[in-house]
Design an enzyme around this catalytic site. Structure first.
Site, PDB file in Angstrom:
ATOM      1  N   GLU A   1       0.861  -1.190   0.000  1.00 57.33           N
ATOM      2  CA  GLU A   1       0.000   0.000   0.000  1.00 57.33           C
ATOM      3  C   GLU A   1       0.885   1.223   0.000  1.00 57.33           C
ATOM      4  OE1 GLU A   1      -2.187   1.026   3.591  1.00 57.33           O
ATOM      5  OE2 GLU A   1      -1.438  -0.732   4.643  1.00 57.33           O
TER       6      GLU A   1
ATOM      7  N   ASP B   1      -3.325   8.316  11.644  1.00 55.80           N
ATOM      8  CA  ASP B   1      -1.971   7.781  11.773  1.00 55.80           C
ATOM      9  C   ASP B   1      -1.299   8.208  13.067  1.00 55.80           C
ATOM     10  OD1 ASP B   1      -1.264   6.165   9.418  1.00 55.80           O
ATOM     11  OD2 ASP B   1      -1.882   7.954   8.329  1.00 55.80           O
TER      12      ASP B   1
END
Ligand SMILES: Cc1ncc(COP(=O)(O)O)c(C=O)c1O
Lengths: 257, 409
Positions: free
Chosen positions: A50, A61
């Protein structure tokens, strides 16, 4: 559909009990290094990668990937650069490449244009953590039209009912986040996790990928037989930061077998 | 509204999957509270005993005469407990948190007013409290950091991104995705994913409800114009809601013009040509961003207006032509603040001073028979370092140097 078939075909190969998907932040620390790291990953058997197109607001994140996004953007990398790099990787390597990013990047690019180009390049799936299906009707329609898998996310907080709803929209594989929180911290695998992954398996026929905090051979061994794909994210970013790109190959090789 | 959470094409709930159930629960609890008249009554009781509601409407006689135009009235949100309109939203969400049975609250803050209000609410209701604040804002609003900590909150300086409000919001979300069972995120403005815009607008509507009644009583008529500064937009939508059904009242949102709209150094979303539609921080609105969709580094002298996005509710009203947007520059703001202090004995926050600046620019165009309202969203005490710096005040500097030497010794 194609992504799911690819995964199933890979899993049928002898001695492949679990596949590996790795994560790259494009432009961090540079496309040059990305290129080298990807080569190492592919040479050592990674089946899926990815590629994260950096965004200034990476809300889902953790600190390592947040910093990677920020530093990548500081080098001046553009979405067009990331697209061109994705095209190059698809043409160079015979594995599956996905784009991971936040919805604003696609939205500003033009959603259909993003699908069309990605399809041309040979990208197999998109992972967009801030686009729930309720907000992604246009996106999901285009995913069908262009045959690019929209990867949806299961979380430990997802109810069985929600998992089924998500299954009705998803394609390719299901991305099961191993724990609550953001990317980066270590995950403890325990009976609670086993129960959760059992619920995931019951809710969908799609292959299951497990990500967040997976960093070692022990983790991959634990997941084998429970999940179909182990996702390695922050671990390789840290490795490249600390030991350089050439450390990635041996690390990946050591995760399985 | 066709889809819940949408205002025209703006708004929505672009949330990570891990929070799906948390939002479901919040939506249910909020809908139940909204439908329950005893909840609003409890809210009003709290605001009239723990805060100073209704807040007064002050006639600014000296400045009205000086400018020779409209009669200027000031809605005194600075007289709320903790010194800003932020308390209206925070105390309401606090009551909701009690109903939901959660034990911990988190919040982002820019100017620190929302952080102080949240820390205060947490102290009163017995919640744990963590406040995320951009490192740049920690530096420019240091007095509020001190009070938050003394009120028992943990203040976490955010060092990612541009180190301002948007980054504090990202960090608060990262906390929430980690710990949602016991924790409520007290969003400080009318932004973010649904139901926050609706919820914050509802609690802030108390400002508009009072203002309509007060101006009708004092001026004997509706105002010609209502001015409010716009960061995320909560004080503005609060007072504007009192006047949305009376189109003869012109509503004016004032954004941070920074060093001027041509400088690129500003935070003007709807009054400049620099913004475009985008999706970030959980909602769809007009953002200051580049062609790739990366958010810009905004600039304003006031931390509370230094933000890339703006309420989806206001963006919709702007698109419909129901709210006019203007920008006031840093220097116009300092001049307005100075005049308000010297002529009325009132010290508005730097954020609020944007509304004053725009009203002063326009008051002369109107007749002495007209009334206008300025929403004074907060008091200026928190800005003492920034304002003293802008005045380049010699005796203040001398004091700081002495104090510094004392601590260094
Ligand atoms: C006094 C004051 N006014 C205005 C604002 C801007 O927020 P909003 O636009 O949501 O009212 C703030 C935010 O920190 C503030 O402290």
């Amino acid at each position: 559909m194609q992504l799911e078939q690819y995964i199933k075909a890979e899993l049928e190969k002898p001695e492949k009990d679990i596949l590996l998907m790795t994560h790259i932040v494009l432009g961090y620390p540079s496309l040059e290094v990305n290129r080298e790291v990807i080569q190492q990953m592919v040479d050592n058997g990674v089946e899926l990668i990815e590629m994260q197109i950096p965004f200034s607001e990476p809300m889902a994140d953790g600190p390592t990937i947040v910093q990677a996004n920020q530093e990548a953007l500081e080098t001046g990398i553009s979405v067009a650069d990331c697209m061109a790099f994705g095209k190059e990787m698809c043409a160079t390597h015979d594995i599956s490449f996905l784009f991971m990013t936040y919805y604003n990047i696609i939205y500003k690019y033009g959603v259909e244009n993003f699908f069309r180009k990605s399809k041309d390049y040979g990208i197999t799936g998109f992972i967009i953590p801030d686009l729930p299906p309720e907000e992604g009707q246009e996106f999901l329609g285009l995913a069908k039209k262009y045959e690019i898998s929209p990867i949806l996310i299961y979380a430990p907080t997802s109810t069985d009912e929600r998992m089924q709803t998500l299954d009705s929209y998803a394609d390719g594989f299901m991305y099961c986040i191993a724990r609550k929180g953001v990317t980066g911290q270590q995950t403890d695998f325990d009976t609670e996790f086993d129960h959760y992954i059992g619920r995931c398996r019951a809710a969908t026929n799609l292959p299951l990928a497990v990500g967040f905090g997976i960093s070692s051979r022990e983790d991959i061994t634990y997941l084998t037989g429970k999940a179909d794909i182990g996702v390695i994210g922050t671990a390789t970013i840290n490795l490249v930061n600390n030991e350089g790109a050439t450390a990635v190959g041996p690390f990946i090789k050591g995760l399985r077998g | 509204m066709a889809t819940p959470g949408y205002y025209g094409k703006w708004g929505g709930a672009f949330i990570p999957e891990v929070l799906f159930e948390t939002f479901k629960e919040l939506n249910i609890a909020f809908a139940a509270a909204k439908a329950d008249p005893s909840f609003w009554q409890e809210y009003l009781d709290l605001m009239s005993t723990y805060s100073c509601r209704p807040t007064p409407l002050t006639y600014a006689e000296n400045i009205s005469k000086h400018l020779g135009g409209a009669q200027i009235y000031i809605k005194r949100e600075d007289l709320n407990h903790t010194g800003a309109h932020k308390a209206n939203n925070v105390m309401g969400q606090g009551l909701l948190v009690k109903r939901m049975g959660k034990k911990r609250v988190i919040a982002e803050t820019g100017a620190g007013q929302h952080g102080v209000a949240t820390a205060t609410m947490a102290a009163k209701f017995g919640f744990d409290c963590t406040i995320y604040m951009g490192e740049e804002d920690v530096m420019r609003q240091r007095p509020n950091v001190f009070w938050m900590e003394k009120l028992g909150a943990t203040v976490i300086p955010v060092t990612s991104g541009t180190k301002t409000l948007k980054d504090a919001i990202n960090e608060a979300f990262r906390d929430w995705v980690t710990d949602m069972e016991d924790t409520h995120y007290v969003m400080g403005t009318v932004c973010g994913p649904h139901p926050f815009p609706e919820m914050v607008a509802w609690f802030q509507s108390i400002v508009g409800t009072e203002a309509v009644e007060q101006i009708s009583k004092f001026a004997g008529k509706l105002p010609k114009r209502v001015y409010a500064c716009v960061g995320g937009g909560s004080n503005a939508i609060g007072i504007f809601q009192g006047f949305l059904d009376t189109p003869e009242v012109e509503l004016v949102g004032v954004e941070a013009g920074g060093l001027g709209l041509d400088s690129g150094q500003h935070a003007a979303r709807l009054s400049s040509k620099d913004s475009s539609p985008g999706v970030a921080q959980g909602y769809h609105t007009m953002f200051l961003q580049n062609d790739d969709g990366q958010m810009n580094d905004t600039y304003s002298v006031s931390a509370g207006l230094d933000y890339v996005g703006v309420s989806p509710i206001l963006t919709d009203l702007w698109e419909q032509g129901k709210v006019r947007f203007e920008a006031a520059t840093d220097s116009e703001v300092m001049a307005a603040l100075d005049m308000t202090m010297k002529m009325e004995g009132i010290i508005p926050a730097l954020e609020s001073s944007h509304a004053f600046a725009q009203a002063y620019k326009e008051a002369g165009e109107l007749s002495p028979d007209d009334a206008i309202i300025i929403n004074m969203s907060g008091r200026g005490d928190k800005d003492i370092f920034t304002v003293a710096h802008a005045y380049d005040d010699p005796s203040w500097k001398e004091f700081i140097i002495k104090k510094g030497a004392e601590y260094a010794a």
